[in-house]
Design an enzyme around this catalytic site. Structure first.
Site, PDB file in Angstrom:
ATOM      1  N   ARG A  65      -8.119  -0.230  -8.020  1.00  0.00           N
ATOM      2  CA  ARG A  65      -7.806   0.684  -9.114  1.00  0.00           C
ATOM      3  C   ARG A  65      -6.284   0.751  -9.265  1.00  0.00           C
ATOM      4  O   ARG A  65      -5.537   0.488  -8.318  1.00  0.00           O
ATOM      5  CB  ARG A  65      -8.350   2.084  -8.830  1.00  0.00           C
ATOM      6  CG  ARG A  65      -9.866   2.173  -8.693  1.00  0.00           C
ATOM      7  CD  ARG A  65     -10.279   3.613  -8.419  1.00  0.00           C
ATOM      8  NE  ARG A  65     -11.735   3.768  -8.321  1.00  0.00           N
ATOM      9  CZ  ARG A  65     -12.413   3.777  -7.194  1.00  0.00           C
ATOM     10  NH1 ARG A  65     -11.774   3.628  -6.031  1.00  0.00           N
ATOM     11  NH2 ARG A  65     -13.727   3.922  -7.179  1.00  0.00           N
ATOM     12  N   LYS A  67     -10.836   7.146  -4.273  1.00  0.00           N
ATOM     13  CA  LYS A  67     -11.220   8.476  -4.729  1.00  0.00           C
ATOM     14  C   LYS A  67     -11.751   9.307  -3.567  1.00  0.00           C
ATOM     15  O   LYS A  67     -12.441   8.796  -2.683  1.00  0.00           O
ATOM     16  CB  LYS A  67     -12.281   8.371  -5.824  1.00  0.00           C
ATOM     17  CG  LYS A  67     -11.749   7.766  -7.122  1.00  0.00           C
ATOM     18  CD  LYS A  67     -12.805   7.789  -8.204  1.00  0.00           C
ATOM     19  CE  LYS A  67     -12.246   7.268  -9.526  1.00  0.00           C
ATOM     20  NZ  LYS A  67     -13.260   7.303 -10.607  1.00  0.00           N
ATOM     21  N   ARG A  74      -9.623  -5.426 -12.409  1.00  0.00           N
ATOM     22  CA  ARG A  74     -10.656  -4.906 -11.489  1.00  0.00           C
ATOM     23  C   ARG A  74     -12.043  -5.299 -11.979  1.00  0.00           C
ATOM     24  O   ARG A  74     -12.882  -5.760 -11.190  1.00  0.00           O
ATOM     25  CB  ARG A  74     -10.524  -3.382 -11.403  1.00  0.00           C
ATOM     26  CG  ARG A  74     -11.584  -2.679 -10.550  1.00  0.00           C
ATOM     27  CD  ARG A  74     -11.204  -1.210 -10.406  1.00  0.00           C
ATOM     28  NE  ARG A  74     -12.306  -0.349  -9.999  1.00  0.00           N
ATOM     29  CZ  ARG A  74     -12.654  -0.107  -8.736  1.00  0.00           C
ATOM     30  NH1 ARG A  74     -12.007  -0.711  -7.749  1.00  0.00           N
ATOM     31  NH2 ARG A  74     -13.645   0.726  -8.446  1.00  0.00           N
ATOM     32  N   HIS A  84     -17.242   2.130  -4.837  1.00  0.00           N
ATOM     33  CA  HIS A  84     -18.138   2.976  -5.625  1.00  0.00           C
ATOM     34  C   HIS A  84     -19.023   3.797  -4.693  1.00  0.00           C
ATOM     35  O   HIS A  84     -19.615   3.260  -3.764  1.00  0.00           O
ATOM     36  CB  HIS A  84     -19.034   2.122  -6.527  1.00  0.00           C
ATOM     37  CG  HIS A  84     -18.307   1.560  -7.712  1.00  0.00           C
ATOM     38  ND1 HIS A  84     -18.784   0.500  -8.450  1.00  0.00           N
ATOM     39  CD2 HIS A  84     -17.138   1.922  -8.307  1.00  0.00           C
ATOM     40  CE1 HIS A  84     -17.936   0.225  -9.431  1.00  0.00           C
ATOM     41  NE2 HIS A  84     -16.939   1.083  -9.360  1.00  0.00           N
ATOM     42  N   TYR A 119     -22.078  -4.363 -13.775  1.00  0.00           N
ATOM     43  CA  TYR A 119     -21.645  -5.756 -13.680  1.00  0.00           C
ATOM     44  C   TYR A 119     -22.820  -6.728 -13.666  1.00  0.00           C
ATOM     45  O   TYR A 119     -22.640  -7.912 -13.920  1.00  0.00           O
ATOM     46  CB  TYR A 119     -20.754  -5.945 -12.445  1.00  0.00           C
ATOM     47  CG  TYR A 119     -19.506  -5.103 -12.534  1.00  0.00           C
ATOM     48  CD1 TYR A 119     -18.501  -5.409 -13.442  1.00  0.00           C
ATOM     49  CD2 TYR A 119     -19.339  -3.970 -11.744  1.00  0.00           C
ATOM     50  CE1 TYR A 119     -17.369  -4.623 -13.555  1.00  0.00           C
ATOM     51  CE2 TYR A 119     -18.214  -3.173 -11.842  1.00  0.00           C
ATOM     52  CZ  TYR A 119     -17.238  -3.520 -12.758  1.00  0.00           C
ATOM     53  OH  TYR A 119     -16.125  -2.726 -12.876  1.00  0.00           O
TER      54      TYR A 119
END
Length: 300
Positions: A147, A171, A243, A266, A275
């Site tokens: 990211r 995150k 990404r 994720h 994807y």
């Protein structure tokens, strides 16, 4: 309840997100913007007096003004979280956002580069230190699917040049180790050798501005756009395209969705599954171009 008191409650909630839940500054900024929208829409109505029909009306207004279903869902999540916090810590009796759903938007697949486009974008000379830095940033972003915030926050010690691994803080302050390709390791290694000559005293960031300070996310985005134009890559190119391209290309080659999920960081595999749609599009194009029963006959 006064507007001042409502603002204090919102500030307390944002502090809770930052200190207790340890959400990233970028995520907290997003929550703050979403709460500002709620405060503006509900002027004249105290937070404890908002009802479900108010929330539904607010969403309808925002949707009519062009907000997508995805943006409204994120906003509604922030509002719902505020009321959950107020119920736990300030005795609020109900959550007017409970049971309310944002309108759906059609799924938009992320933009990706083809492998040839990615190669073209990254194949540029590095006649000076800034060009070397740019190439190191872009190669690492594409090589490891980082990211933008993760790339900007890296420190030299996060990279193991011998093992070909980068340790990323994503995150929720969660860390993960991601492989780095040989080309990226080579150019990042060259940058690290030159970095100390540019860095200001006590600067800890891996990637620096020309003034020796940590490079901003905005600057990285702008530098990539400039490089894409120079390399003749059409369309809107930004770091998240690298990404997305990383994820799509790894999935096309390996078919290992779980590995892609882990490398992207994720929390849910459902996020990574977008994807698979990109991969199916790629397979469909190959099928249409090669299968005898798929090819259209030339009209006579």
């Amino acid at each position: 309840m006064s507007e001042k008191r409502q603002a204090e409650l919102a500030s307390a909630y944002l502090a809770y997100l930052s200190v207790t839940r340890r959400l990233s500054p970028l995520t907290c900024e997003s929550y703050a913007r979403d709460l500002d929208v709620l405060m503006n829409l509900s002027r004249g109505i105290a937070l404890e007096h908002l009802q479900i029909h108010h929330i539904r009306r607010f969403l309808a207004q925002l949707h009519a003004n062009g907000f997508s279903g995805r943006s409204l869902a994120r906003m509604l999540s922030a509002w719902r979280g505020l009321y959950n916090y107020l119920a736990r810590h300030h005795g609020y009796a109900c959550n007017p956002c409970a049971g309310v759903r944002a309108p759906k938007s059609p799924r938009i697949l992320p933009r990706t580069l083809s492998p040839d486009e990615a190669l073209k974008l990254l194949e540029f000379d590095t006649p000076d230190l800034i060009a070397l830095r740019d190439k190191a940033m872009f190669e690492l972003c594409y090589s490891s699917g980082l990211r933008l915030a993760e790339l900007a926050n890296l420190k030299p010690e996060d990279l193991s040049l011998t093992d070909g691994i980068v340790r990323v803080t994503g995150k929720g302050n969660k860390t993960r180790d991601v492989p780095v390709g040989s080309k990226a390791m080579q150019v990042v290694g060259e940058w690290i050798k030159q970095r100390d000559g540019l860095a200001r005293p006590e600067e800890t960031a891996l990637f620096l501005s020309r003034h020796g300070r940590s490079i901003s996310r905005r600057s990285i985005d702008q530098r990539l756009k400039i490089q894409a134009v120079k390399q003749g890559i059409s369309g809107r190119i930004h770091p998240h395209v690298l990404r997305h391209s990383f994820a799509s290309h790894v999935l096309q080659s390996s078919g290992d969705l779980r590995a892609v999920q882990e490398m992207l960081g994720h929390a849910s595999i459902s996020t990574t599954q977008v994807y698979t749609h990109l991969d199916f599009q790629h397979l469909s194009k190959v099928y249409d171009a090669t299968h005898p029963r798929a090819r259209k006959k030339n009209e006579s």
